[in-house]
Design a protein around this motif. Structure first.
Motif, PDB file in Angstrom:
ATOM      1  N   THR A  71       9.009  -1.141  14.040  1.00  0.00           N
ATOM      2  CA  THR A  71      10.005  -0.089  13.915  1.00  0.00           C
ATOM      3  C   THR A  71      11.199  -0.361  14.827  1.00  0.00           C
ATOM      4  N   ASP A 131       7.776   2.914   2.965  1.00  0.00           N
ATOM      5  CA  ASP A 131       7.909   3.541   4.296  1.00  0.00           C
ATOM      6  C   ASP A 131       7.971   5.058   4.123  1.00  0.00           C
ATOM      7  N   TYR A 168       6.300   7.072   6.076  1.00  0.00           N
ATOM      8  CA  TYR A 168       5.992   7.693   7.368  1.00  0.00           C
ATOM      9  C   TYR A 168       7.218   8.393   7.941  1.00  0.00           C
ATOM     10  N   ARG A 169       8.400   7.902   7.544  1.00  0.00           N
ATOM     11  CA  ARG A 169       9.623   8.482   8.085  1.00  0.00           C
ATOM     12  C   ARG A 169      10.511   8.933   6.914  1.00  0.00           C
TER      13      ARG A 169
END
Length: 375
Positions: free
Chosen positions: A189, A218, A220-221
């Motif tokens: 990251t 991605d 997660y964000r």
């Protein structure tokens, strides 16, 4: 200390003799050109004379008996103590002992001739590791002794640049060749992976006229998804978000007719050993795909090495380095490239899409290390 004189027509032959008889730990004490043979000074041949030395074995020390003087004393070898009788031999022994002291002091302070040592220290300042710096400057030592009279500082830098070209000759630098349709971008990251993907996509569309699509895993964000969506909208490219392996497969099928599909994977803590295994389960890395590792040039050299080792279980094709505009140290790049024989695809040096993207080359890396000296 064993001191011996060697004579041969060339420095390479002399150094070969030195290595053969004294080993690789030998120290060059002096070198010079001499004339040998001929008649009345005519037809003589130029030879190289080298005086080299080495300790045949570590110094031996002996403790006296308890009732005698308990101080540590040097235990001379019998051959030296029994045969040094004449004044000339004693003088020679003194010279050898003085020479031993000078050599030991030199070995503590520097490993190379002063002129070469300066190059070595400049490499260390660039955060090149000692091991890599040794690999680069060691071949220069013989050149230095062969051409000592002509070896000015500029010439030494040119020699080092030539050596770097030889070391990097087989390293695969260069951008995408578009032989694989699916290209994954992996890395920790915070290295600017998503922005880098947008730059690569823009380059492929605008300069190479490819039909490009995005997949992001991605999830997660939220910010990462929104960022790639923004780039996709600006570039007018399709994007699919894959929350699981099934989504990923469906997205691949949807984009099967595209020239290039760029996959943004989740950036996680690279020290988490389960991350790479989860990545393998999520996407089909290695199955007719290319994978690029994205690293930041602002990372510590040790961290770069650790990150590379974490992802080394994946079939990494090349590395992409970001944030070149935020550093002047490139030793970490050279270390990775030489140690792992891994190439560099691109270097990014800003936030502008697609302008701040350059295709990497050996010339670029060498210029960062030694400057733009002309050979």
């Amino acid at each position: 200390m064993k001191v011996k004189k060697f004579i041969a027509p060339t420095m390479l032959e002399v150094m070969s003799q030195v290595r053969k008889e004294l080993g690789t730990e030998a120290v060059i004490l002096n070198s010079k050109e001499i004339k040998k043979g001929g008649i009345f000074g005519f037809f003589s041949k130029t030879n190289i004379e080298v005086v080299a030395a080495i300790d045949p074995e570590p110094a031996r020390w002996k403790q006296k008996e308890p009732k005698a003087d308990k101080s540590i004393q040097w235990q001379a070898q019998p051959a030296e103590s029994e045969h040094i009788t004449s004044s000339s031999e004693k003088a020679l022994q003194r010279d050898i002992e003085e020479l031993r002291t000078v050599v030991q002091q030199q070995q503590r302070n520097q490993s190379y001739p002063l002129e070469i040592q300066k190059l070595y220290e400049e490499l260390l300042k660039q955060e090149v590791s000692a091991q890599t710096a040794d690999t680069i400057v060691q071949p220069l030592v013989e050149k230095f002794y062969v051409q000592r009279s002509n070896g000015n500082e500029l010439q030494l830098w040119k020699w080092m640049k030539e050596e770097l070209y030889m070391q990097l000759e087989d390293v695969p630098f260069g951008g995408m060749d578009y032989t694989k349709q699916i290209v994954h971008f992996v890395g920790p990251t915070g290295v600017g992976k998503t922005t880098t993907i947008a730059k690569v996509a823009a380059n492929a569309v605008m300069n190479d006229h490819k039909q490009v699509a995005f997949i992001t895993t991605d999830t997660y964000r939220i910010a990462a998804i929104d960022q790639l969506k923004t780039y996709a909208k600006i570039l007018d490219l399709p994007l699919e978000v894959a929350y699981n392996k099934e989504d990923y497969q469906l997205a691949k099928e949807k984009f099967s007719s595209y020239d290039l599909v760029l996959v943004d994977t989740a950036g996680r803590n690279y020290r988490d050993t389960t991350y790479v295994e989860e990545l393998k389960d999520m996407v089909e890395i290695g199955k007719d795909t290319d994978t690029y590792l994205v690293l930041s040039l602002t990372s510590k050299v040790k961290d770069m090495e650790d990150i590379y080792n974490t992802f080394a279980t994946l079939p990494i094709k090349n590395i992409i380095f970001t944030k070149a505009d935020e550093t002047t140290q490139y030793g970490g790049v050279l270390d990775l490239v030489m140690k792992h024989e891994i190439g560099v695809a691109y270097v990014t040096d800003g936030q502008n899409v697609p302008d701040d993207l350059r295709i990497a080359s050996g010339d670029w890396l060498i210029d960062q290390i030694v400057g733009d000296i002309e050979l």
